[in-house]
Write a protein that holds these residues in place. Structure first.
Motif, PDB file in Angstrom:
ATOM      1  N   ASP A 151       0.401  -0.748   0.186  1.00  0.00           N
ATOM      2  CA  ASP A 151      -0.690  -0.397  -0.174  1.00  0.00           C
ATOM      3  C   ASP A 151       0.652   1.034   0.218  1.00  0.00           C
ATOM      4  N   LEU A 152       1.858   1.241   0.344  1.00  0.00           N
ATOM      5  CA  LEU A 152       2.666   2.879   0.465  1.00  0.00           C
ATOM      6  C   LEU A 152       3.726   2.810  -0.177  1.00  0.00           C
ATOM      7  N   PRO A 156       1.157   7.058  -6.843  1.00  0.00           N
ATOM      8  CA  PRO A 156       0.050   7.040  -6.374  1.00  0.00           C
ATOM      9  C   PRO A 156      -1.052   6.959  -6.659  1.00  0.00           C
ATOM     10  N   HIS A 215       2.101   7.318  13.022  1.00  0.00           N
ATOM     11  CA  HIS A 215      -0.089   6.674  12.913  1.00  0.00           C
ATOM     12  C   HIS A 215      -0.085   6.800  14.408  1.00  0.00           C
ATOM     13  N   THR A 221      -1.268   9.271   7.912  1.00  0.00           N
ATOM     14  CA  THR A 221      -2.151   7.952   7.549  1.00  0.00           C
ATOM     15  C   THR A 221      -0.701   7.948   6.416  1.00  0.00           C
ATOM     16  N   GLU A 223       1.000   7.641   2.903  1.00  0.00           N
ATOM     17  CA  GLU A 223       0.707   8.256   1.635  1.00  0.00           C
ATOM     18  C   GLU A 223       1.610   7.855   0.065  1.00  0.00           C
ATOM     19  N   ARG A 224       1.567   7.474  -0.629  1.00  0.00           N
ATOM     20  CA  ARG A 224       2.236   7.255  -1.973  1.00  0.00           C
ATOM     21  C   ARG A 224       2.697   8.497  -2.201  1.00  0.00           C
ATOM     22  N   THR A 225       3.656   8.562  -2.744  1.00  0.00           N
ATOM     23  CA  THR A 225       4.469   9.628  -3.305  1.00  0.00           C
ATOM     24  C   THR A 225       4.996   9.384  -3.912  1.00  0.00           C
ATOM     25  N   PRO A 231       8.987  10.815   2.753  1.00  0.00           N
ATOM     26  CA  PRO A 231       7.744  11.056   3.241  1.00  0.00           C
ATOM     27  C   PRO A 231       7.189  12.536   3.357  1.00  0.00           C
TER      28      PRO A 231
END
Length: 418
Positions: A151-152, A156, A215, A221, A223-225, A231
């Protein structure tokens, strides 16, 4: 002596994660004796395509150099008898099996302490030896999804993405090696062994590190970058050049100052929007397009020729071939060679574990059951009559002819040294 030359490990291991962990120990001189099940042709890694034939594969070579092999059927009383003789003269029993299997087949500390009170039983499993997922099979790909890694990872707007390498497997192997060595140290100090319950799941969760801390404490939360950006540190990501890609990272304020000087854009240094980590992160939607436009004006080599002398963290984004040919790879001795009866000279990457100044010696991965005579006589202490009795009772499986078929010259040479 080599750092671990006085350590003997009985390894009920297979495929990737387990063998990867013991590989580094074998390179450091530990005697790693692979127990291979003759009912299934030994370690499944011997048959991984595409580069292999019969029981030889380059996949297997990558994970099993400097080890010994014994075909042994642990499901038979005779095979168990041999195993117990080995345990009595070993320091560690190491395995990578499903979480409920070590107890089922009797390779936990409670099962073996009567044979050797100081034995260390290190079990690398998918999900650990306790918990609701204990009996589930654990594979790298599954763990990367379950632990949030996929998920990471990725762009995006793209799908969840697995790492290009089996990083949960490899990290799990290294964690197991650390646990094994810690357990061995304690056992030699106290005279009492133990279980080391290591899992791929625990490893994958533990490697969430600071995003997990953020977290748990602040509700962050992840998020993909875009372009694999860090990040919070800006700029620290992949940038496209006129002819490829490179990574540039400003992990300290001084690197940002130097980058501005390389660009010849003194106004950026005076811009309050880019004054520090927090402001650059806040205004990254403004800053990053400016940087991307600048990086497109030169080739990767041209940028690196400017960035490296300035001491700015940077590198080309290599393919595997380029990484292996990098001059630093050569200087650090990271490609090593072994000789194999089928493949000839085999090149592979060295273990990154370095202890002292003594250089490791490298020996090819063992053929299945190649070290039968040495292990059963010298380690298990069995005599000829005992060996024949145990063979007749199925301890070693019906395998000798099959094993010798692929490399009769190797087995004949081995026998000639006895």
């Amino acid at each position: 002596m080599k750092p671990l030359e006085d350590v003997r490990i009985i390894a009920v291991e297979q495929y990737g994660a387990g063998p990867f962990g013991s590989l580094h120990l074998a390179d450091l001189g530990a005697e790693v004796i692979k127990i291979e099940d003759p009912r299934v042709g030994g370690d499944v890694g011997r048959y991984v395509p595409p580069y292999g034939e019969d029981e030889d594969s380059l996949f297997f070579e990558s994970f099993n150099r400097n080890k010994k092999s014994l075909s042994l059927d642990l499901s038979t009383p005779a095979g168990r008898e041999v195993f117990e003789r080995l345990v009595a003269n070993a320091d560690v029993v190491y395995s990578n099996l499903r979480g409920d299997v070590p107890a089922k087949i009797g390779i936990t500390y409670d099962d073996l302490k009567h044979l050797n009170p100081a034995i260390v039983c290190c079990s690398l499993t998918g999900f650990g030896m306790t918990g609701p997922r204990q009996k589930q099979p654990g594979y790298d790909y599954v763990l990367q999804g379950l632990a949030g890694w996929m998920d990471l990872t990725g762009e995006p707007d793209g799908p969840p993405t697995k790492s290009g390498l089996s990083l949960v497997d490899y990290s799990g192997g290294l964690v197991a090696a650390i646990a094994l060595l810690a357990g061995l140290h304690a056992a030699r100090r106290d005279g009492i062994g133990m279980d080391c319950d290591v899992s791929l799941y625990d490893t994958a969760m533990g490697m969430l590190t600071y995003p997990a801390t953020w977290h748990l404490n602040e509700g962050f939360t992840p998020e993909r970058t875009r372009h694999s950006a860090h990040p919070s540190l800006v700029p620290f990501q992949a940038f496209e050049s006129a002819d490829g890609w490179l990574v540039v990272g400003c992990a300290k304020e001084k690197f940002w100052t130097r980058l501005v000087e390389v660009f010849g854009s003194p106004g950026w240094a005076q811009d309050d929007r880019f004054a520090d980590f927090a402001s650059r992160n806040q205004h990254k939607d403004v800053l990053l397009p400016m940087l991307e436009k600048e990086f497109m004006t030169r080739t990767s080599a041209e940028w690196l020729a400017m960035l490296e002398p300035a001491g700015i963290p940077c590198a080309p984004i290599n393919d595997v071939a380029s990484a292996l040919q990098d001059e630093h790879t050569t200087a650090r001795g990271l490609v090593v060679e072994t000789e194999h009866p089928r493949f000839g000279t085999v090149q592979q990457v060295a273990s990154p574990v370095r202890v002292g100044s003594q250089k490791p010696e490298y020996r090819r991965a063992p053929l299945r059951n190649e070290h039968f005579e040495q292990v059963v006589t010298e380690v298990a202490g069995l005599g000829p009559d005992e060996i024949e009795r145990l063979r007749a009772d199925g301890a070693f499986g019906d395998v000798p002819a099959a094993e010798r078929a692929g490399h009769p010259d190797v087995f004949e040479a081995e026998a000639a040294t006895k």
